[in-house]
Design an enzyme around this catalytic site. Structure first.
Site, PDB file in Angstrom:
ATOM      1  N   LEU A 241      -3.844  38.739  55.172  1.00 15.24           N
ATOM      2  CA  LEU A 241      -4.042  37.630  54.246  1.00 15.24           C
ATOM      3  C   LEU A 241      -2.719  37.018  53.798  1.00 15.24           C
ATOM      4  O   LEU A 241      -2.643  35.831  53.479  1.00 15.24           O
ATOM      5  CB  LEU A 241      -4.820  38.110  53.009  1.00 15.24           C
ATOM      6  CG  LEU A 241      -6.177  38.768  53.284  1.00 15.24           C
ATOM      7  CD1 LEU A 241      -6.792  39.277  51.988  1.00 15.24           C
ATOM      8  CD2 LEU A 241      -7.119  37.786  53.971  1.00 15.24           C
ATOM      9  N   HIS A 242      -1.674  37.829  53.776  1.00 14.20           N
ATOM     10  CA  HIS A 242      -0.363  37.371  53.300  1.00 14.20           C
ATOM     11  C   HIS A 242       0.670  38.368  53.800  1.00 14.20           C
ATOM     12  O   HIS A 242       0.372  39.548  53.991  1.00 14.20           O
ATOM     13  CB  HIS A 242      -0.356  37.314  51.763  1.00 14.20           C
ATOM     14  CG  HIS A 242       0.949  36.869  51.171  1.00 14.20           C
ATOM     15  ND1 HIS A 242       1.421  35.592  51.308  1.00 14.20           N
ATOM     16  CD2 HIS A 242       1.866  37.546  50.441  1.00 14.20           C
ATOM     17  CE1 HIS A 242       2.581  35.492  50.689  1.00 14.20           C
ATOM     18  NE2 HIS A 242       2.881  36.657  50.157  1.00 14.20           N
ATOM     19  N   SER A 244       5.104  39.381  53.614  1.00 15.98           N
ATOM     20  CA  SER A 244       6.431  39.140  53.063  1.00 15.98           C
ATOM     21  C   SER A 244       7.276  40.372  53.345  1.00 15.98           C
ATOM     22  O   SER A 244       6.816  41.362  53.931  1.00 15.98           O
ATOM     23  CB  SER A 244       6.366  38.888  51.549  1.00 15.98           C
ATOM     24  OG  SER A 244       6.052  40.094  50.857  1.00 15.98           O
ATOM     25  N   ASN A 245       8.537  40.347  52.895  1.00 13.23           N
ATOM     26  CA  ASN A 245       9.393  41.519  53.050  1.00 13.23           C
ATOM     27  C   ASN A 245       8.860  42.718  52.282  1.00 13.23           C
ATOM     28  O   ASN A 245       9.175  43.869  52.622  1.00 13.23           O
ATOM     29  CB  ASN A 245      10.814  41.208  52.570  1.00 13.23           C
ATOM     30  CG  ASN A 245      11.611  40.466  53.619  1.00 13.23           C
ATOM     31  OD1 ASN A 245      11.339  40.571  54.809  1.00 13.23           O
ATOM     32  ND2 ASN A 245      12.597  39.700  53.186  1.00 13.23           N
ATOM     33  N   GLY A 247       5.808  43.656  52.130  1.00 11.27           N
ATOM     34  CA  GLY A 247       4.693  44.239  52.865  1.00 11.27           C
ATOM     35  C   GLY A 247       3.616  43.193  53.040  1.00 11.27           C
ATOM     36  O   GLY A 247       3.823  42.007  52.775  1.00 11.27           O
ATOM     37  N   GLY A 248       2.452  43.641  53.450  1.00 14.39           N
ATOM     38  CA  GLY A 248       1.361  42.717  53.687  1.00 14.39           C
ATOM     39  C   GLY A 248       0.251  42.863  52.671  1.00 14.39           C
ATOM     40  O   GLY A 248       0.182  43.843  51.919  1.00 14.39           O
ATOM     41  N   VAL A 249      -0.619  41.862  52.650  1.00 16.53           N
ATOM     42  CA  VAL A 249      -1.888  41.945  51.933  1.00 16.53           C
ATOM     43  C   VAL A 249      -2.956  41.792  53.001  1.00 16.53           C
ATOM     44  O   VAL A 249      -2.959  40.810  53.756  1.00 16.53           O
ATOM     45  CB  VAL A 249      -2.011  40.849  50.865  1.00 16.53           C
ATOM     46  CG1 VAL A 249      -3.343  40.970  50.137  1.00 16.53           C
ATOM     47  CG2 VAL A 249      -0.859  40.928  49.875  1.00 16.53           C
ATOM     48  N   ASP A 374       2.103  34.844  35.977  1.00 20.99           N
ATOM     49  CA  ASP A 374       2.382  34.322  37.320  1.00 20.99           C
ATOM     50  C   ASP A 374       1.227  33.442  37.791  1.00 20.99           C
ATOM     51  O   ASP A 374       0.746  33.575  38.909  1.00 20.99           O
ATOM     52  CB  ASP A 374       2.609  35.491  38.288  1.00 20.99           C
ATOM     53  CG  ASP A 374       3.198  35.035  39.618  1.00 20.99           C
ATOM     54  OD1 ASP A 374       3.712  33.899  39.684  1.00 20.99           O
ATOM     55  OD2 ASP A 374       3.136  35.802  40.584  1.00 20.99           O
TER      56      ASP A 374
END
Length: 838
Positions: A241-242, A244-245, A247-249, A374
């Site tokens: 789903l997402h 980044s550095n 980790g993932g979702v 956020d």
């Protein structure tokens, strides 16, 4: 989702302009090996954020062009020890190596949204051959055994320490990649350049044998992965789903119950935030927050935390629904959709329903003594029953905390120093504004934009003063900002004043003492040599010259010097190569410089692309233009040969070695090919050129639809070329297309102000296409440039692509706006005539 990593890297050194990473202010944290005396027999250089050390003595082996390289990871606290250890090995053996020059640089590249291919890399060692690789690898593995460090994605980890390896290029080479992009390359044994893929998993080029020393480590890696698949972890990942550095979702399914869950991954020692907090610490903080919020319908249920191969996974309820930003793309006013008053009213009612649900969700979180902090559309889910849910609680804190630092997405983050309640109130207001007028990042450039954009949103959707949430006052009771900038209040008569302020702003960004760029620009300028039409000096000087502004000789000299520094790989194309630079030098009265740069283009291979930006259409248009100016029949013959190749691209059979564009548009699509055929028709009168132009336009129409319709590098550019075709032949389909584009340009609210992908290009298209009420539509759009204007005492500035930093370039910034407005007020709206394609 686009990769923000490269963009954010160029944002690190300056808050106003894009700057290369080497300008990062990190002098206080540089490692001694960067600043101390260079070891005897070695030479030192700086490359971006890296310090490079190479042997500088007779008999030293030349650095290979590619091979097995050794990467060392590090955590900031132990990085200097890792560097000292690695340097001792490399200096003793005479092996070239490089390292991140400072602790600040290491923390930067370890940030959550910086490029994943660079994350974790601290030291890189370049052995000269496989034998030296084996010896140095063994010594480093032994010396660094047990030291912590993040995984380097795409590498094979060797041993229990931070040592990793991969096969790849040692020196920079490039080749064409997917969709006409340029990618890093390495050579096959036959000498062919192929992409040097730097993905998230370890892979070996087909022609490379794995050294025996690495086989046990590759086997161990495969065993760990298999154990994960076969082990106790009860979830199977279905979709990312997402990423980044940090980790993932992932969306995952329980292997037994088949229940869907969301897994939020945290990689060890990775994904640092601005405060240096690692991903795992933030994940556990989020777990504690969610545990405190259990039972609220607006928050996912939390099921626990699991550890798999040192990676931590937060396991939470999968909430069915769509992200708010996706929902807006599906429902919001966009080119080609119904933008009538009734449609806008309906959308405004939907926005109010969403915001009411968001406010209720925040109230529920506040009732548990916490604030979210956020809030932005990517962290909001709209559930099928119409309710709103919040996700991603990494930055939640107790409601009572005060003087909080600023966190959150650009354009949505509250000013620093306030309370958590104020942060959530600001996030709610910013989300409401974004739903109506998605220009929030402008407030980060100029606080006065908050008032201006809110007023514009209320006017567009006919909202009463009390509608929507209230923006909280700035912390500390600071004075309200100055009145927002307005442009063209007096209509066209204001143009001379606006022009002078635009020019002053462009001059204010000039840095002729630098070699990498002359004017502030989109970050792509730093990889293109600084001279190009799109982001470099050539485009800015063209706009100044076309607008009747004297171009200082210092600028012209800089442009020629930059063109001389460009390598063969930087010579392709009109907007991204030396052809555009040569065309501008010609316009500025520098024929010797023009001829010198054109001669340099002969050493480059013929570009494999079709378009104007860096393809054969742009090259040929420049040659045809120069043929008319100089009377050189050879240049015209070259242009005709290119036109024939481009015509054959759409024919049957094997055809030329050219890549079809990935999308339509003036810069990268086949509109450039159509424009070339039309220019040659004007010169030669050959009817087949009109036929070839129509075939290219047919391809463009087939591939041109959706949100890109109103933009110059989309449907707007296609429409300009189609209008020129209609000067020679009637064509109902093209006429209908022009009407569609005209309506889209009049209705659209673009994110950016620039020429190629924003409002300035729409203004130029509207002015050229004309039509009913075109004059009022053009002036309305011109006035709305004020939404993006950033004034100060030096002049008038505009942000570039993505609105993150200010830009003066032609493609995205002030020069493109200057040229577009010049075409409206002084050149009868004919943009193609004032670009170097006429």
């Amino acid at each position: 989702m686009p990769d923000l990593g490269p963009t954010l890297l160029y944002c690190a050194a300056d808050t106003r302009y894009y700057e290369p990473s080497e300008r990062l202010q990190d002098e206080a944290t540089r490692y001694p090996l960067t600043v101390a005396e260079v070891p005897a027999g070695w030479r030192r250089s700086l490359q971006g954020l890296w310090t490079v050390l190479r042997p500088d003595r007779a008999g030293a082996a030349e650095t290979a062009e590619q091979g097995w390289k050794i990467h060392l990871a590090a955590v900031p606290e132990l990085a200097e020890h890792t560097l000292d250890t690695a340097a001792a090995v490399c200096l003793a053996r005479g092996v070239p190596f490089k390292f991140l020059r400072s602790s600040t640089a290491l923390r930067l590249v370890s940030r959550k949204y910086l490029p994943r291919t660079a994350s974790g890399k601290f030291v890189t060692v370049y052995p000269s051959d496989d034998l030296q690789f084996t010896e140095v690898l063994a010594e480093l593995v032994a010396a660094l055994d047990g030291l912590p460090g993040p995984d380097i994605l795409g590498d094979l980890r060797v041993g229990r320490g931070p040592v990793h390896v991969r096969y790849g290029a040692f020196v920079r080479k490039t080749c064409p990649g997917p969709g006409g992009s340029t990618v890093l390359a390495m050579s096959t044994p036959s000498g062919e350049l192929v992409p040097d893929v730097r993905g998230s998993t370890f892979r070996l080029p087909d022609w490379v044998q794995l050294p025996p020393v690495l086989q046990p480590h590759l086997d161990a890696r495969k065993a760990r992965l298999q154990a994960t698949r076969d082990g106790d972890f009860p979830y199977q990942v279905l979709r990312t789903l997402h990423i980044s550095n940090a980790g993932g979702v992932y969306l995952a399914r329980h292997r037994t119950t088949e229940a869907l869950v969301v897994l939020r991954e945290a990689r060890p020692y990775s994904g640092l935030d601005r405060d240096g907090t690692e991903a795992i610490e933030r994940l556990h903080r989020e777990y504690r927050t969610l545990a405190r919020l259990q039972g609220l319908g607006c928050v996912p249920e939390v099921y626990g935390i699991a550890t798999v191969r040192d990676h931590h996974f937060l396991i939470e309820e999968y909430l069915e629904g769509e992200r708010l930003d996706d929902a807006v793309r599906a429902r919001g006013p966009q080119p080609g959709r119904d933008c009538s008053e009734q449609a806008l009213d309906a959308y405004a009612r939907w926005v109010q329903t969403v915001v009411d649900g968001l406010a209720a969700a925040l109230d529920s979180v506040h009732s548990r003594g916490l604030c979210f902090r956020d809030l932005h559309p990517g962290n909001v889910l709209l559930r099928p029953d119409g309710t709103v849910a919040l996700v991603d609680f990494e930055y939640a804190v107790p409601l009572t905390e005060e003087d909080l630092p600023r966190v959150g997405a650009g354009g949505f983050a509250a000013p620093p120093g306030g309370t958590g309640l104020q942060a959530d109130q600001y996030g709610l207001w910013a989300t409401w504004l974004w739903l109506l007028l998605p220009l929030n990042p402008m407030v980060d450039h100029d606080p006065a934009k908050a008032e201006q954009l809110e007023a514009a949103a209320r006017e567009r959707f006919r909202l009463p003063p009390g509608a929507g949430p209230r923006r909280p006052p700035a912390p500390g009771g600071t004075e309200p900002p100055r009145p927002p900038e307005e442009l063209f209040v007096g209509g066209a008569s204001d143009w001379p004043s606006v022009r002078d302020r635009l020019v002053a702003g462009i001059h204010a960004t000039a840095t002729p003492e630098r070699e990498d760029r002359l004017f502030a620009a989109e970050w792509a300028v730093f990889g293109a040599g600084g001279h190009t039409l799109d982001h470099g000096a050539a485009g800015v000087l063209l706009a100044l010259h076309r607008a009747g502004v004297p171009v200082p000789a210092e600028y012209t000299d800089w442009l020629l010097a930059s063109g001389r520094r460009a390598g063969p790989a930087q010579s392709q194309g009109l907007y991204q190569g030396l052809h555009g630079t040569a065309a501008v030098l010609d316009e500025l009265g520098c024929p010797d410089g023009r001829d010198e740069l054109l001669a340099r283009t002969r050493s480059a291979d013929r570009p494999p692309f079709a378009g104007l930006a860096r393809g054969q259409a742009g090259v040929a248009l420049n040659l045809a233009r120069l043929a008319l100016r100089t009377g050189d029949g050879g240049l015209l013959a070259e242009a005709e040969q290119a036109a024939d190749r481009l015509e054959a691209l759409l024919g049957e059979g094997p055809g030329p070695r050219l890549l079809l564009p990935a999308a339509a548009g003036l810069l990268h699509g086949l509109s450039g090919s159509a424009l070339l055929q039309l220019r040659l028709y004007r010169i030669t009168g050959e009817q087949r050129r009109l036929t070839a132009a129509r075939a290219a336009l047919a391809w463009e129409l087939e591939h041109c639809a959706g949100p890109r319709l109103p933009y110059l590098d989309g449907g707007g550019g296609v429409a300009l070329v189609a209008r020129e075709y209609l000067e020679h032949r009637d064509d109902p389909e093209l006429s209908a297309f022009l009407a569609t584009v005209r309506g889209c340009c009049a209705d659209d609210v673009p994110l950016e102000p620039g020429l190629f992908g924003g409002r300035a290009g729409q203004i130029a298209v509207l002015a050229r296409l004309g039509g009913t009420d075109a004059e009022n539509q053009v002036l309305t759009s011109v006035r709305r440039l004020a939404w993006h204007a950033v004034p100060d005492q030096q002049g008038l500035f505009f942000p570039g692509a993505g609105l993150r930093r200010l830009s003066a370039d032609l493609a995205t910034g002030a020069a493109g706006i200057l040229l577009a407005l010049h075409t409206v007020f002084e050149a009868k709206g004919d943009l193609l005539a004032v670009l170097p394609t006429g």
